[in-house]
Every structure is written in structure tokens, then in C-alpha cells.
Scaffold this motif. Sequence first.
Motif, PDB file in Angstrom:
ATOM      1  N   VAL A  55       0.832  -1.205   0.000  1.00 48.41           N
ATOM      2  CA  VAL A  55       0.000   0.000   0.000  1.00 48.41           C
ATOM      3  C   VAL A  55       0.863   1.250   0.000  1.00 48.41           C
ATOM      4  CG1 VAL A  55      -1.733   1.307   1.281  1.00 48.41           C
ATOM      5  CG2 VAL A  55      -1.906  -1.182   1.154  1.00 48.41           C
ATOM      6  N   LEU A  56       1.894   1.260   0.822  1.00 42.93           N
ATOM      7  CA  LEU A  56       2.729   2.449   0.958  1.00 42.93           C
ATOM      8  C   LEU A  56       3.596   2.697  -0.266  1.00 42.93           C
ATOM      9  CD1 LEU A  56       3.826   2.162   4.695  1.00 42.93           C
ATOM     10  CD2 LEU A  56       1.915   3.438   3.716  1.00 42.93           C
ATOM     11  N   GLU A  57       3.824   1.658  -1.072  1.00 42.04           N
ATOM     12  CA  GLU A  57       4.605   1.837  -2.303  1.00 42.04           C
ATOM     13  C   GLU A  57       3.980   2.877  -3.220  1.00 42.04           C
ATOM     14  OE1 GLU A  57       4.975  -1.807  -4.400  1.00 42.04           O
ATOM     15  OE2 GLU A  57       6.437  -2.681  -3.010  1.00 42.04           O
ATOM     16  N   PHE A  58       2.685   3.009  -3.168  1.00 41.90           N
ATOM     17  CA  PHE A  58       1.985   3.892  -4.096  1.00 41.90           C
ATOM     18  C   PHE A  58       1.836   5.315  -3.557  1.00 41.90           C
ATOM     19  CE2 PHE A  58       1.098  -0.249  -5.661  1.00 41.90           C
ATOM     20  CZ  PHE A  58       1.007  -0.090  -7.026  1.00 41.90           C
ATOM     21  N   LEU A  59       2.475   5.601  -2.461  1.00 36.54           N
ATOM     22  CA  LEU A  59       2.536   6.956  -1.921  1.00 36.54           C
ATOM     23  C   LEU A  59       3.986   7.419  -1.967  1.00 36.54           C
ATOM     24  CD1 LEU A  59       0.235   6.441   1.194  1.00 36.54           C
ATOM     25  CD2 LEU A  59      -0.404   7.422  -1.015  1.00 36.54           C
ATOM     26  N   ASP A  60       4.188   8.696  -2.034  1.00 37.45           N
ATOM     27  CA  ASP A  60       5.543   9.240  -2.121  1.00 37.45           C
ATOM     28  C   ASP A  60       6.195   9.256  -0.742  1.00 37.45           C
ATOM     29  OD1 ASP A  60       5.436   9.678  -4.869  1.00 37.45           O
ATOM     30  OD2 ASP A  60       4.441  11.606  -4.599  1.00 37.45           O
ATOM     31  N   LEU A  61       6.528   8.072  -0.270  1.00 35.86           N
ATOM     32  CA  LEU A  61       7.108   7.915   1.058  1.00 35.86           C
ATOM     33  C   LEU A  61       8.427   7.152   0.951  1.00 35.86           C
ATOM     34  CD1 LEU A  61       3.915   6.788   3.012  1.00 35.86           C
ATOM     35  CD2 LEU A  61       4.812   9.103   2.781  1.00 35.86           C
ATOM     36  N   TRP A  62       9.298   7.386   1.893  1.00 39.15           N
ATOM     37  CA  TRP A  62      10.564   6.664   1.967  1.00 39.15           C
ATOM     38  C   TRP A  62      10.583   5.825   3.235  1.00 39.15           C
ATOM     39  CZ3 TRP A  62      14.042   6.562  -1.923  1.00 39.15           C
ATOM     40  CH2 TRP A  62      13.935   7.558  -2.901  1.00 39.15           C
ATOM     41  N   PRO A  63      11.009   4.560   3.136  1.00 37.11           N
ATOM     42  CA  PRO A  63      11.118   3.722   4.340  1.00 37.11           C
ATOM     43  C   PRO A  63      11.989   4.387   5.404  1.00 37.11           C
ATOM     44  CG  PRO A  63      11.382   2.392   2.368  1.00 37.11           C
ATOM     45  CD  PRO A  63      11.395   3.831   1.919  1.00 37.11           C
ATOM     46  N   SER A  64      11.686   4.072   6.632  1.00 41.38           N
ATOM     47  CA  SER A  64      12.442   4.553   7.802  1.00 41.38           C
ATOM     48  C   SER A  64      12.269   6.048   8.063  1.00 41.38           C
ATOM     49  CB  SER A  64      13.940   4.223   7.661  1.00 41.38           C
ATOM     50  OG  SER A  64      14.134   2.828   7.515  1.00 41.38           O
ATOM     51  N   THR A  65      11.272   6.667   7.415  1.00 43.05           N
ATOM     52  CA  THR A  65      10.956   8.063   7.715  1.00 43.05           C
ATOM     53  C   THR A  65       9.762   8.110   8.660  1.00 43.05           C
ATOM     54  OG1 THR A  65       9.442   8.267   5.842  1.00 43.05           O
ATOM     55  CG2 THR A  65      11.768   8.788   5.442  1.00 43.05           C
ATOM     56  N   ASP A  66       9.539   9.271   9.261  1.00 50.00           N
ATOM     57  CA  ASP A  66       8.394   9.421  10.163  1.00 50.00           C
ATOM     58  C   ASP A  66       7.077   9.183   9.424  1.00 50.00           C
ATOM     59  OD1 ASP A  66      10.106  10.007  12.234  1.00 50.00           O
ATOM     60  OD2 ASP A  66       9.841  12.191  12.085  1.00 50.00           O
ATOM     61  N   GLU A  67       6.981   9.668   8.182  1.00 54.73           N
ATOM     62  CA  GLU A  67       5.756   9.472   7.410  1.00 54.73           C
ATOM     63  C   GLU A  67       5.521   7.998   7.109  1.00 54.73           C
ATOM     64  OE1 GLU A  67       6.240  11.980   3.997  1.00 54.73           O
ATOM     65  OE2 GLU A  67       4.945  13.521   4.879  1.00 54.73           O
ATOM     66  N   TRP A  68       6.581   7.286   6.759  1.00 55.63           N
ATOM     67  CA  TRP A  68       6.456   5.852   6.508  1.00 55.63           C
ATOM     68  C   TRP A  68       5.964   5.135   7.758  1.00 55.63           C
ATOM     69  CZ3 TRP A  68       7.314   2.704   2.177  1.00 55.63           C
ATOM     70  CH2 TRP A  68       7.342   1.330   2.430  1.00 55.63           C
ATOM     71  N   GLU A  69       6.539   5.470   8.894  1.00 58.23           N
ATOM     72  CA  GLU A  69       6.140   4.827  10.139  1.00 58.23           C
ATOM     73  C   GLU A  69       4.686   5.146  10.479  1.00 58.23           C
ATOM     74  OE1 GLU A  69       7.845   2.593  11.820  1.00 58.23           O
ATOM     75  OE2 GLU A  69       9.387   2.764  10.256  1.00 58.23           O
ATOM     76  N   GLU A  70       4.275   6.391  10.239  1.00 56.31           N
ATOM     77  CA  GLU A  70       2.882   6.769  10.500  1.00 56.31           C
ATOM     78  C   GLU A  70       1.939   5.978   9.602  1.00 56.31           C
ATOM     79  OE1 GLU A  70      -0.115  10.652  10.223  1.00 56.31           O
ATOM     80  OE2 GLU A  70       1.996  10.828   9.625  1.00 56.31           O
ATOM     81  N   GLY A  71       2.228   5.946   8.319  1.00 57.76           N
ATOM     82  CA  GLY A  71       1.384   5.214   7.383  1.00 57.76           C
ATOM     83  C   GLY A  71       1.376   3.723   7.646  1.00 57.76           C
ATOM     84  N   SER A  72       2.533   3.190   7.991  1.00 59.85           N
ATOM     85  CA  SER A  72       2.645   1.763   8.271  1.00 59.85           C
ATOM     86  C   SER A  72       1.745   1.368   9.437  1.00 59.85           C
ATOM     87  CB  SER A  72       4.098   1.403   8.579  1.00 59.85           C
ATOM     88  OG  SER A  72       4.217   0.023   8.867  1.00 59.85           O
ATOM     89  N   HIS A  73       1.732   2.171  10.474  1.00 58.09           N
ATOM     90  CA  HIS A  73       0.889   1.891  11.642  1.00 58.09           C
ATOM     91  C   HIS A  73      -0.591   1.889  11.261  1.00 58.09           C
ATOM     92  CE1 HIS A  73      -0.692   2.023  15.728  1.00 58.09           C
ATOM     93  NE2 HIS A  73      -1.411   3.078  15.364  1.00 58.09           N
ATOM     94  N   LEU A  74      -1.002   2.854  10.452  1.00 60.21           N
ATOM     95  CA  LEU A  74      -2.414   2.979  10.080  1.00 60.21           C
ATOM     96  C   LEU A  74      -2.861   1.834   9.170  1.00 60.21           C
ATOM     97  CD1 LEU A  74      -2.536   6.823   9.413  1.00 60.21           C
ATOM     98  CD2 LEU A  74      -3.338   5.597  11.450  1.00 60.21           C
ATOM     99  N   VAL A  75      -2.045   1.491   8.167  1.00 59.34           N
ATOM    100  CA  VAL A  75      -2.407   0.410   7.254  1.00 59.34           C
ATOM    101  C   VAL A  75      -2.382  -0.934   7.980  1.00 59.34           C
ATOM    102  CG1 VAL A  75      -1.763  -0.831   5.147  1.00 59.34           C
ATOM    103  CG2 VAL A  75      -1.591   1.663   5.228  1.00 59.34           C
ATOM    104  N   HIS A  76      -1.401  -1.115   8.837  1.00 64.02           N
ATOM    105  CA  HIS A  76      -1.309  -2.374   9.575  1.00 64.02           C
ATOM    106  C   HIS A  76      -2.536  -2.581  10.463  1.00 64.02           C
ATOM    107  CE1 HIS A  76       0.210  -5.438  12.408  1.00 64.02           C
ATOM    108  NE2 HIS A  76       0.942  -5.821  11.385  1.00 64.02           N
ATOM    109  N   ARG A  77      -3.110  -1.496  10.976  1.00 65.02           N
ATOM    110  CA  ARG A  77      -4.316  -1.603  11.790  1.00 65.02           C
ATOM    111  C   ARG A  77      -5.474  -2.146  10.953  1.00 65.02           C
ATOM    112  NH1 ARG A  77      -6.870  -3.241  16.027  1.00 65.02           N
ATOM    113  NH2 ARG A  77      -8.715  -2.015  16.583  1.00 65.02           N
ATOM    114  N   VAL A  78      -5.605  -1.686   9.725  1.00 67.09           N
ATOM    115  CA  VAL A  78      -6.641  -2.199   8.829  1.00 67.09           C
ATOM    116  C   VAL A  78      -6.446  -3.696   8.584  1.00 67.09           C
ATOM    117  CG1 VAL A  78      -7.508  -2.115   6.450  1.00 67.09           C
ATOM    118  CG2 VAL A  78      -7.103   0.005   7.705  1.00 67.09           C
TER     119      VAL A  78
END
Length: 248
Positions: free
Chosen positions: A147-170
Motif C-alpha cells: 500500500v505504501l509503495e503507491f505513496l511518495d514515502l521513503w522507508p524509515s521516515t516518520d511518514e512511513w512509520e505513521e502510514g505503516s501503523h495505520l495500514v497495519h491496523r486495517v
Amino acid sequence: MEFHAPGRPEDLPPFGVLWARAAALAALEAGGSENQHVYADAVVHHDDGGGNEWQLARIEGGRGVLVGVDHECGYHMDIEGYDPYAGPDWLPWTWFTALENNREQGFAYWWGGSSWDRIDYPDLIDNDGLDLLLTHLSTAVEATEKVLEFLDLWPSTDEWEEGSHLVHRVLQLAEQGTSIEEGWRQALDAVLVFAARKDSRYLGRQQDEFDISAALAVARATGLVKGFDAGVKPAGHGRPQGWVPRLG
């Protein structure tokens, strides 16, 4: 989870887990968070746009079917007599006919209620494409990254961690299967609000293109929301006489 080449039935998660992950991604896709998974008529369909796709179908009686094809692993489909559908009578032959008339499939796996199975491959087949097509659903972490691949995010960044937490909850709600609609609304909305703040890698979406109601509709239709049954395809009643791949 390790995948073999060619794929083996034991490479796949149990059907319920695989369905939960695929359906969760389809719900997010319907809501606007693109990830190449679409739900319709008891089937989650993944198409990467490069000639590689799979379809996962729910069949009545607690059963399921996975079919797909990878363009890099399709030579074995030219083997005379190759028939990935030599399975049980309950396989959905009407659906298979429609599939084959549209595109020849490279593999078919079926879930009879307790385990996956497929035909015994001839030695000539060294890869059916399963390891190329399904690894992103092997774990919740892999599915989240898809899911996060399709957003302009870089692994190990704060945005990646935020998105990862939200998607993982789903994905967590999907696998647990115990959350009511309000819990799903909150979890899906959190991802869609997050995704709306980002630019898609391929399409610049506006915030009003993200639709929680569409995401919830798929979550209900796929049986992720507690109290809603997933749609199913009817089981077959024996292989039609003379049925072979590519009827059309």
C-alpha cells in the motif's frame, strides 16, 4: 513465509488469512488508496498493469480458488495438454470458462476447507509465477508495504512509520474478523485521510477523490465487517464434458 519455484500449496497462507489481506487492500483501493487490488463479484483481482495478475475467489461451502499468470513464467502454458484445472468437482467451471476465454491462466490453486492443493506439475515447469505474484500477501508487513509503495514515502521516515501503523491496523482488523462497522470506519478513514495528504506515485489524486463509504462497502461485501457475510460464487457440480482450457 518462503515461496518456492514453482509454487507449492504450503507456500500460501490459509485461505481466510489470504482473503482478509487481499480484501483489506481492495477496500483501501475502493476508497482511493491505490494498490492494484479490486473487488467485484466474490473475487479480489490484482493486476500490476504489466501483464501479471491473479484472482482470488470465494466459493460456497467455505472453499476458495486462486488463479493467475505472470508473463515471465508463461511458457509452460504451451505444453501440450497442460491443464491446471484438473481438480475437484466443486471448482467453479462457469467462472473458469470466462477466465480462459479472456486469458489463459498459468496456475490454479484451490482451498477445499482445510488446505491448498494444485495439480502435480511436470518436471518441465520450473516456475509457475506464484513466487512473483503473491509474496506481498505472505505477511501483514509485506501487504502494508504494498500500500505504501503507491505513496511518495521513503522507508524509515516518520511518514512511513505513521502510514505503516495505520495500514497495519486495517490488516489487523481484517485478519481478526471481529470488528463492527464503526471500528472499520475509523480504521479505513485514518488511512484514507493519511493517503489524501500524499501524492500517488502514478496519479495525483485530490482529497475529494477519497471515499470512506466506498471503502466500507467493499469491507462489508467481502465479509470483513462483523455481521456481514462475504459474497460467494456457486460451486461446480462436476467438470463439464469436454471442458478444456481456452474454450474460446
